[in-house]
Enzyme design. Structure first.
Site, PDB file in Angstrom:
ATOM      1  N   CYS A 163      27.243  11.981 -31.635  1.00 56.65           N
ATOM      2  CA  CYS A 163      27.242  11.017 -30.521  1.00 56.65           C
ATOM      3  C   CYS A 163      28.644  10.640 -30.062  1.00 56.65           C
ATOM      4  O   CYS A 163      28.820  10.060 -28.992  1.00 56.65           O
ATOM      5  CB  CYS A 163      26.482   9.752 -30.913  1.00 56.65           C
ATOM      6  SG  CYS A 163      24.752  10.069 -31.238  1.00 56.65           S
ATOM      7  N   HIS A 208      28.695   3.921 -26.311  1.00 59.40           N
ATOM      8  CA  HIS A 208      27.613   4.868 -26.579  1.00 59.40           C
ATOM      9  C   HIS A 208      26.295   4.109 -26.512  1.00 59.40           C
ATOM     10  O   HIS A 208      26.170   3.007 -27.050  1.00 59.40           O
ATOM     11  CB  HIS A 208      27.813   5.488 -27.966  1.00 59.40           C
ATOM     12  CG  HIS A 208      26.624   6.267 -28.424  1.00 59.40           C
ATOM     13  ND1 HIS A 208      26.013   7.219 -27.632  1.00 59.40           N
ATOM     14  CD2 HIS A 208      25.920   6.237 -29.588  1.00 59.40           C
ATOM     15  CE1 HIS A 208      24.999   7.737 -28.287  1.00 59.40           C
ATOM     16  NE2 HIS A 208      24.898   7.158 -29.463  1.00 59.40           N
ATOM     17  N   ASN A 214      18.810   7.235 -26.159  1.00 61.11           N
ATOM     18  CA  ASN A 214      20.051   7.735 -26.765  1.00 61.11           C
ATOM     19  C   ASN A 214      20.197   9.225 -26.426  1.00 61.11           C
ATOM     20  O   ASN A 214      19.437  10.054 -26.921  1.00 61.11           O
ATOM     21  CB  ASN A 214      19.973   7.521 -28.284  1.00 61.11           C
ATOM     22  CG  ASN A 214      21.231   7.971 -29.009  1.00 61.11           C
ATOM     23  OD1 ASN A 214      22.076   8.659 -28.441  1.00 61.11           O
ATOM     24  ND2 ASN A 214      21.343   7.595 -30.269  1.00 61.11           N
TER      25      ASN A 214
HETATM   26  O1  UT7 Z   1      23.437   7.467 -31.949  1.00 58.62           O
HETATM   27  C1  UT7 Z   1      24.078   6.866 -33.055  1.00 58.62           C
HETATM   28  C2  UT7 Z   1      23.224   6.680 -34.188  1.00 58.62           C
HETATM   29  N1  UT7 Z   1      21.932   6.056 -34.047  1.00 58.62           N
HETATM   30  C3  UT7 Z   1      21.805   4.728 -33.973  1.00 58.62           C
HETATM   31  O2  UT7 Z   1      22.755   4.036 -33.688  1.00 58.62           O
HETATM   32  C4  UT7 Z   1      20.486   4.112 -34.340  1.00 58.62           C
HETATM   33  C5  UT7 Z   1      20.716   2.981 -35.284  1.00 58.62           C
HETATM   34  N2  UT7 Z   1      19.507   2.292 -35.741  1.00 58.62           N
HETATM   35  C6  UT7 Z   1      18.676   1.603 -34.937  1.00 58.62           C
HETATM   36  O3  UT7 Z   1      18.850   1.583 -33.726  1.00 58.62           O
HETATM   37  C7  UT7 Z   1      17.577   0.782 -35.582  1.00 58.62           C
HETATM   38  O4  UT7 Z   1      17.765   0.761 -36.970  1.00 58.62           O
HETATM   39  C8  UT7 Z   1      16.149   1.320 -35.261  1.00 58.62           C
HETATM   40  C9  UT7 Z   1      15.809   1.041 -33.811  1.00 58.62           C
HETATM   41  C10 UT7 Z   1      16.064   2.801 -35.549  1.00 58.62           C
HETATM   42  C11 UT7 Z   1      15.110   0.587 -36.123  1.00 58.62           C
HETATM   43  O5  UT7 Z   1      15.211  -0.804 -35.956  1.00 58.62           O
HETATM   44  P1  UT7 Z   1      15.282  -1.765 -37.239  1.00 58.62           P
HETATM   45  O6  UT7 Z   1      15.277  -3.136 -36.734  1.00 58.62           O
HETATM   46  O7  UT7 Z   1      16.469  -1.328 -38.050  1.00 58.62           O
HETATM   47  O8  UT7 Z   1      13.918  -1.461 -37.962  1.00 58.62           O
HETATM   48  P2  UT7 Z   1      13.647  -0.911 -39.427  1.00 58.62           P
HETATM   49  O9  UT7 Z   1      14.098   0.499 -39.557  1.00 58.62           O
HETATM   50  O10 UT7 Z   1      14.167  -1.894 -40.407  1.00 58.62           O
HETATM   51  O11 UT7 Z   1      12.088  -0.900 -39.472  1.00 58.62           O
HETATM   52  C12 UT7 Z   1      11.324  -2.104 -39.345  1.00 58.62           C
HETATM   53  C13 UT7 Z   1       9.842  -1.752 -39.332  1.00 58.62           C
HETATM   54  C14 UT7 Z   1       9.421  -0.769 -40.412  1.00 58.62           C
HETATM   55  O12 UT7 Z   1       8.162  -1.171 -40.894  1.00 58.62           O
HETATM   56  P3  UT7 Z   1       8.005  -1.886 -42.341  1.00 58.62           P
HETATM   57  O13 UT7 Z   1       8.539  -0.902 -43.315  1.00 58.62           O
HETATM   58  O14 UT7 Z   1       8.856  -3.133 -42.234  1.00 58.62           O
HETATM   59  O15 UT7 Z   1       6.556  -2.150 -42.418  1.00 58.62           O
HETATM   60  C15 UT7 Z   1       9.258   0.543 -39.668  1.00 58.62           C
HETATM   61  O16 UT7 Z   1       8.300   1.392 -40.252  1.00 58.62           O
HETATM   62  O17 UT7 Z   1       9.482  -1.139 -38.090  1.00 58.62           O
HETATM   63  C16 UT7 Z   1       8.744   0.054 -38.333  1.00 58.62           C
HETATM   64  N3  UT7 Z   1       8.972   1.014 -37.263  1.00 58.62           N
HETATM   65  C17 UT7 Z   1       8.250   1.033 -36.135  1.00 58.62           C
HETATM   66  N4  UT7 Z   1       7.228   0.282 -35.711  1.00 58.62           N
HETATM   67  C18 UT7 Z   1       6.732   0.547 -34.484  1.00 58.62           C
HETATM   68  C19 UT7 Z   1       9.921   1.969 -37.181  1.00 58.62           C
HETATM   69  N5  UT7 Z   1       9.820   2.637 -36.023  1.00 58.62           N
HETATM   70  C20 UT7 Z   1       8.801   2.068 -35.343  1.00 58.62           C
HETATM   71  C21 UT7 Z   1       8.207   2.309 -34.098  1.00 58.62           C
HETATM   72  N6  UT7 Z   1       7.184   1.524 -33.702  1.00 58.62           N
HETATM   73  N7  UT7 Z   1       8.666   3.261 -33.250  1.00 58.62           N
END
Ligand code: UT7
Length: 312
Positions: free
Chosen positions: A114, A239, A269
Site C-alpha cells: 500500500c 492512504h 482500499n
Molecule cells: O492497507 C493497509 C493495511 N490495512 C489496513 O489498514 C486495515 C487495518 N484494519 C482495519 O481496518 C480493521 O481492523 C478492520 C476494519 C479490518 C476490522 O475492524 P476492527 O474494529 O479491528 O474489528 P475486529 O477485527 O476486532 O473484529 C471485531 C468483530 C469480530 O467478531 P468477534 O470476534 O468480536 O465476535 C469479527 O469477526 O467483527 C467481526 N467482523 C465482522 N463482522 C461483520 C469482522 N469482519 C466483519 C464483517 N462484518 N465484514
C-alpha cells in the site's frame, strides 16, 4: 541550479462495476452498518474479468498525459507501483509503455504494497533531481480484488480496484520538498498473500493499531524535519484503508477534518492506487490550488510506510 520535481498533472481510472455493502450482505455474514461503522466504506469498484492492472493504468495514464498537454514520448521514465501485475514478467510498466506507444522511457515495477506510490515518488524525485529523467510517469494500479477470498468477511469487504497517475516534471522550484520511506520485515505475517493460498490474510486489529501509531508519528516528524507546523499544511492525502485510521492519525497531529482528502467511502482500499486516486479526485474537483502544501502518507504490508511533502 538545483533541480526539483513537480507534479504537472494527474489522472485516474475506476472500473465501471460498483459493489455496494448491500451486495456484500448477500455474499457473506456482514451488514452495511458494520462496514460503515468500522471502515467508512460504502462501495468499491471491481475490475471485470478481462480488465487487468495494465488496462487500468493505461486509461489513467492517457488521462494524465492529456491533462499535462504533452506528447507521451517526452516521458523518459515509467514507474508502476503494484502488487497485482498482469504478468510475472515483463513488468506492468513495460506493458504500459507498449500500450502508450512510448519508445523513450525506461520502465519498471515497484512493490511496496500500500506504500508503493510513495516509494515510486521517492525514486522518481531522485532521478529528476539528479538530472537523469525529466518527465516521469508514476502509476499506482491494483486489481487487488483478484487476491480476495470472497468468503472471508474479515477482508473481502475492505478492498477495491483502480489506478491513479501523477506525472512529475523537472522544475527550478519545489515541487517535492521531502520524502521519507521505511520498512520493517519483522511484521511480514500480519498482512500477507502467501504463494500457497494466493489470497489476502490480515490480522486487522494489529495492523490497525500499528498503522495509526506509525502514521501519526511519521506525519509529525515530516513536518518537524521541514520546520513546518500543522497550520502550514493545506491538505493531507493519506492512504485510504479505513476512515477510522485516517481520523485517528488526524487527531494525533491536530489536523482539522476539512484538510483531509477522503475517498475510502467510494473506493475502498485500492492499495498502491489509493493516494493517486485521491489526489486526482481532489485535483479534478478543484480542491487543490497552486502553492498548496500537501502531505501524502501511507502504511502497508511489510510493514512499509512513507510520506511525501510537496508544494503543488
Ligand atoms: O492497507 C493497509 C493495511 N490495512 C489496513 O489498514 C486495515 C487495518 N484494519 C482495519 O481496518 C480493521 O481492523 C478492520 C476494519 C479490518 C476490522 O475492524 P476492527 O474494529 O479491528 O474489528 P475486529 O477485527 O476486532 O473484529 C471485531 C468483530 C469480530 O467478531 P468477534 O470476534 O468480536 O465476535 C469479527 O469477526 O467483527 C467481526 N467482523 C465482522 N463482522 C461483520 C469482522 N469482519 C466483519 C464483517 N462484518 N465484514
Amino acid at each position: 541550479m538545483q533541480k526539483y520535481s513537480k507534479i504537472i498533472s494527474t489522472g485516474s481510472y475506476l472500473p465501471e462495476k460498483i459493489l455496494t455493502n448491500k451486495d456484500l450482505e448477500k455474499m457473506v455474514d456482514t451488514s452495511h452498518e458494520w462496514i460503515i461503522e468500522r471502515t467508512g466504506i460504502e462501495s468499491r469498484h471491481i475490475a471485470n474479468e478481462n480488465e487487468s492492472s495494465v488496462d487500468m493504468a493505461y486509461s489513467a495514464s492517457v488521462n494524465a498525459i492529456k491533462n499535462a498537454n504533452i506528447d507521451s514520448n517526452v516521458i523518459d521514465m515509467i514507474i508502476v507501483a503494484t502488487t497485482t501485475p498482469e504478468r510475472k514478467f515483463p513488468s506492468t510498466a513495460v506493458l504500459l509503455q507498449n500500450k502508450l506507444k512510448n519508445n523513450k522511457a525506461f520502465a519498471f515495477d515497484l512493490n511496496a504494497a500500500c506504500t508503493g506510490f510513495i516509494y515510486a515518488l521517492d525514486v522518481a524525485d531522485t532521478y529528476i533531481k539528479n538530472g537523469i529523467a525529466n518527465y516521469v510517469l508514476v502509476v499506482g494500479t491494483e486489481k487487488i480484488t483478484s487476491l480476495l477470498d470472497w468468503s472471508d468477511r474479515n477482508t473481502c469487504v475492505l478492498f477495491g480496484d483502480g489506478a491513479g497517475v501523477a506525472i512529475l516534471g523537472s522544475s527550478n522550484t519545489p515541487g517535492i520538498i521531502s520524502n521519507t520511506i521505511g520498512s520493517d520485515g519483522s511484521y511480514k505475517d500480519l498482512l500477507t498473500v502467501n504463494t500457497d493460498s494466493e489470497v489476502i490474510e490480515m490480522s486487522g486489529n494489529d495492523v490497525f493499531k500499528i498503522a495509526v501509531n506509525t502514521m501519526g508519528k511519521l506525519a509529525a516528524e515530516t513536518l518537524e524535519k521541514n520546520s513546518m507546523t500543522i497550520d502550514s499544511l493545506n491538505w493531507l492525502i493519506p492512504h485510504q484503508a479505513n476512515s477510522r485510521i485516517i481520523n485517528a492519525v488526524a487527531r494525533k497531529i491536530n489536523l482539522p477534518q476539512e484538510k483531509i482528502i477522503m475517498t475510502v467511502n467510494k473506493h475502498g482500499n485500492t492499495s498502491a492506487a489509493s493516494i493517486p486516486l485521491a489526489l486526482d479526485y481532489a485535483n479534478s474537483n478543484n480542491l487543490i490550488k497552486e502553492n498548496d502544501i500537501i502531505m501524502f502518507e501511507a502504511f502497508g504490508a511489510g510493514f512499509t510506510w512513507g510520506s511525501t511533502l510537496l508544494k503543488y
